[in-house]
Design a protein around this motif. Structure first.
Motif, PDB file in Angstrom:
ATOM      1  N   THR A  79     -32.729   3.510  -8.847  1.00 27.50           N
ATOM      2  CA  THR A  79     -31.999   3.619  -7.576  1.00 27.50           C
ATOM      3  C   THR A  79     -32.759   3.112  -6.360  1.00 27.50           C
ATOM      4  N   ARG A  80     -34.075   2.926  -6.478  1.00 33.13           N
ATOM      5  CA  ARG A  80     -34.869   2.475  -5.337  1.00 33.13           C
ATOM      6  C   ARG A  80     -35.682   1.210  -5.632  1.00 33.13           C
ATOM      7  N   GLY A  81     -35.701   0.769  -6.882  1.00 39.33           N
ATOM      8  CA  GLY A  81     -36.490  -0.408  -7.201  1.00 39.33           C
ATOM      9  C   GLY A  81     -37.975  -0.196  -7.025  1.00 39.33           C
ATOM     10  N   ILE A  82     -38.423   1.037  -7.327  1.00 34.30           N
ATOM     11  CA  ILE A  82     -39.843   1.386  -7.211  1.00 34.30           C
ATOM     12  C   ILE A  82     -40.396   1.645  -8.599  1.00 34.30           C
ATOM     13  N   GLY A  83     -41.458   0.922  -8.976  1.00 36.31           N
ATOM     14  CA  GLY A  83     -42.051   1.076 -10.288  1.00 36.31           C
ATOM     15  C   GLY A  83     -42.822   2.374 -10.420  1.00 36.31           C
ATOM     16  N   ARG A  84     -43.264   2.627 -11.616  1.00 37.94           N
ATOM     17  CA  ARG A  84     -43.957   3.881 -11.911  1.00 37.94           C
ATOM     18  C   ARG A  84     -45.209   4.070 -11.071  1.00 37.94           C
ATOM     19  N   HIS A  85     -45.840   2.979 -10.717  1.00 40.69           N
ATOM     20  CA  HIS A  85     -47.090   3.053  -9.960  1.00 40.69           C
ATOM     21  C   HIS A  85     -46.882   2.742  -8.476  1.00 40.69           C
ATOM     22  N   GLY A  86     -45.635   2.825  -8.027  1.00 35.51           N
ATOM     23  CA  GLY A  86     -45.333   2.621  -6.619  1.00 35.51           C
ATOM     24  C   GLY A  86     -45.070   1.185  -6.217  1.00 35.51           C
ATOM     25  N   GLU A  87     -45.081   0.260  -7.174  1.00 38.14           N
ATOM     26  CA  GLU A  87     -44.885  -1.148  -6.852  1.00 38.14           C
ATOM     27  C   GLU A  87     -43.391  -1.466  -6.675  1.00 38.14           C
ATOM     28  N   ASN A  88     -43.114  -2.478  -5.853  1.00 43.89           N
ATOM     29  CA  ASN A  88     -41.749  -2.974  -5.723  1.00 43.89           C
ATOM     30  C   ASN A  88     -41.336  -3.663  -7.020  1.00 43.89           C
ATOM     31  N   LEU A  89     -40.132  -3.372  -7.481  1.00 43.30           N
ATOM     32  CA  LEU A  89     -39.566  -4.085  -8.622  1.00 43.30           C
ATOM     33  C   LEU A  89     -38.710  -5.236  -8.114  1.00 43.30           C
ATOM     34  N   TYR A  90     -38.643  -6.281  -8.899  1.00 41.88           N
ATOM     35  CA  TYR A  90     -37.846  -7.434  -8.503  1.00 41.88           C
ATOM     36  C   TYR A  90     -36.356  -7.159  -8.739  1.00 41.88           C
ATOM     37  N   PRO A  91     -35.496  -7.632  -7.822  1.00 43.46           N
ATOM     38  CA  PRO A  91     -34.067  -7.355  -7.963  1.00 43.46           C
ATOM     39  C   PRO A  91     -33.360  -8.155  -9.043  1.00 43.46           C
ATOM     40  N   ALA A  92     -34.121  -8.878  -9.886  1.00 37.49           N
ATOM     41  CA  ALA A  92     -33.520  -9.386 -11.118  1.00 37.49           C
ATOM     42  C   ALA A  92     -33.051  -8.188 -11.953  1.00 37.49           C
ATOM     43  N   PHE A  93     -33.742  -7.055 -11.797  1.00 38.50           N
ATOM     44  CA  PHE A  93     -33.270  -5.764 -12.287  1.00 38.50           C
ATOM     45  C   PHE A  93     -32.305  -5.251 -11.217  1.00 38.50           C
ATOM     46  N   PRO A  94     -31.022  -5.107 -11.521  1.00 39.94           N
ATOM     47  CA  PRO A  94     -30.017  -4.925 -10.460  1.00 39.94           C
ATOM     48  C   PRO A  94     -29.969  -3.536  -9.828  1.00 39.94           C
ATOM     49  N   TYR A  95     -31.117  -3.061  -9.365  1.00 37.52           N
ATOM     50  CA  TYR A  95     -31.144  -1.739  -8.735  1.00 37.52           C
ATOM     51  C   TYR A  95     -30.378  -1.720  -7.418  1.00 37.52           C
ATOM     52  N   ALA A  96     -30.129  -2.896  -6.820  1.00 36.24           N
ATOM     53  CA  ALA A  96     -29.336  -2.929  -5.593  1.00 36.24           C
ATOM     54  C   ALA A  96     -27.901  -2.506  -5.860  1.00 36.24           C
ATOM     55  N   SER A  97     -27.469  -2.569  -7.117  1.00 31.30           N
ATOM     56  CA  SER A  97     -26.171  -2.016  -7.521  1.00 31.30           C
ATOM     57  C   SER A  97     -26.337  -0.606  -8.066  1.00 31.30           C
TER      58      SER A  97
ATOM     59  N   GLN B  83     -45.512 -12.286  -4.644  1.00 29.96           N
ATOM     60  CA  GLN B  83     -46.054 -11.257  -3.751  1.00 29.96           C
ATOM     61  C   GLN B  83     -45.034 -10.118  -3.632  1.00 29.96           C
ATOM     62  N   ARG B  84     -45.250  -9.058  -4.380  1.00 31.43           N
ATOM     63  CA  ARG B  84     -44.259  -7.978  -4.421  1.00 31.43           C
ATOM     64  C   ARG B  84     -44.062  -7.292  -3.077  1.00 31.43           C
ATOM     65  N   TRP B  85     -45.096  -7.275  -2.241  1.00 24.94           N
ATOM     66  CA  TRP B  85     -44.968  -6.589  -0.961  1.00 24.94           C
ATOM     67  C   TRP B  85     -43.895  -7.214  -0.084  1.00 24.94           C
ATOM     68  N   LEU B  86     -43.590  -8.494  -0.317  1.00 25.08           N
ATOM     69  CA  LEU B  86     -42.542  -9.141   0.459  1.00 25.08           C
ATOM     70  C   LEU B  86     -41.163  -8.550   0.170  1.00 25.08           C
ATOM     71  N   LEU B  87     -41.026  -7.915  -0.984  1.00 29.81           N
ATOM     72  CA  LEU B  87     -39.748  -7.304  -1.337  1.00 29.81           C
ATOM     73  C   LEU B  87     -39.413  -6.116  -0.443  1.00 29.81           C
TER      74      LEU B  87
END
Length: 302
Positions: free
Chosen positions: A111-129, A166-170
């Motif tokens: 639901t937030r696109g946040i990985g287990r270690h706090g990293e941004n996940l890429y929206p190729a994984f459709p968490y925006a839906s 660069q995941r931080w840009l997400l």
């Protein structure tokens, strides 16, 4: 001396700005209380959500058939304009998969696109839906995934050029595009239409393919489900709003039959990337398909 001081000040300001950007714009984890007190995961409903979300289409091994599609080993390569994403293992394996994840960790990813270690996940994984999914539905899906076979396969890392690696840009991307608001405002308050809205805009994530994107990869919601270039780069995904050439003339019953059988009203058959989508949809209760059809007939035409 003044020049050196100016450089130091600029660097400090840059670091401070980046820190503020990450701290204040980044979506934070869901409150722990959100996951506390939920009912034990309902695996029957979890299975329904598994097929509504098309989890196997990306997370099963490429070309897997039958029961092998329930082994969520990952490895599929998704080629996009931003680079190639390698889909991860989400089987219940403790090391390679999500076997030792907590519900909160899984829920934050979904639901937030946040990985287990706090990293941004890429929206190729459709968490925006998936951000529109209810906490209980997330818990039910998680419970069902835990019942599936384990796989020890580890997918290779993504192949992304700078700056997309660069995941931080997400953080900025999420600020612009991640929310749990409805994609369209509906004139109808029919419970069947609203149920269809939840399925299509949430777990079904239909807009991820059927809606065009802007230069940053965000959905153009003013053209919701109006079709657009295939996000994987080949062909075009059709407009599925009322009045479209693709399904505008179809009745609700035609849409339900198509999702159940893969046949159009003129007896053509489903093709391309929609084949797996239809196979997943065919696993849903007919009442869900009727809700999806009602929603597709109720949204604004484009």
């Amino acid at each position: 001396m003044k020049q050196r001081l100016a450089i130091i000040v600029a660097m400090v300001a840059g670091f401070a700005g980046t820190g503020a950007y990450i701290t204040f714009l980044a979506p934070h984890r869901q409150p722990a209380a959100l996951w506390d007190g939920l009912k034990a995961g309902n695996t029957e409903n979890g299975r329904r959500l598994f097929f509504a979300g098309g989890c196997a289409s990306c997370h099963a091994a490429p070309d897997a058939k039958g029961e092998a599609r329930l082994v969520l080993t990952g490895g599929l390569a998704l080629k996009t304009p931003f680079g190639t994403f390698h889909v991860p293992n989400i089987s219940p394996d403790d090391t390679a998969g999500i076997g030792n994840w907590t519900l909160a960790e899984f829920g934050d990813a979904v639901t937030r696109g946040i990985g287990r270690h706090g990293e941004n996940l890429y929206p190729a994984f459709p968490y925006a839906s998936y951000s529109r999914m209810t906490p209980q539905d997330v818990a039910d899906l998680f419970a069902y995934l835990k019942t599936l076979p384990k796989s020890s396969h580890v997918a290779p890392p993504h192949e992304l050029p700078f700056p997309f690696n660069q995941r931080w840009l997400l953080t900025g991307w999420k600020f612009l595009y991640l929310n749990d608001k409805p994609r369209v405002m509906l004139a109808s308050s029919d419970p069947l239409v609203l149920k269809g809205q939840y399925l299509v805009e949430g777990p079904g994530h239909c807009g991820e393919c059927h809606t065009p994107r802007d230069a940053f990869g965000g959905l153009k919601t003013d053209e919701w489900l109006a079709g657009g270039p295939n996000p994987e780069g080949e062909g075009r995904i059709p407009d599925i709003t009322p009045g479209s050439k693709a399904i505008g003339g179809w009745s609700k019953e035609d849409i339900v039959n198509y999702l159940q059988t893969g046949f159009t009203p003129d007896f053509d058959s489903v093709g391309g990337s929609m084949v797996e989508v239809q196979q997943n949809m065919a696993e849903l209760p007919k009442a869900d398909l009727e809700a999806i059809a009602a929603y597709l007939k109720a949204i604004p035409a484009k």
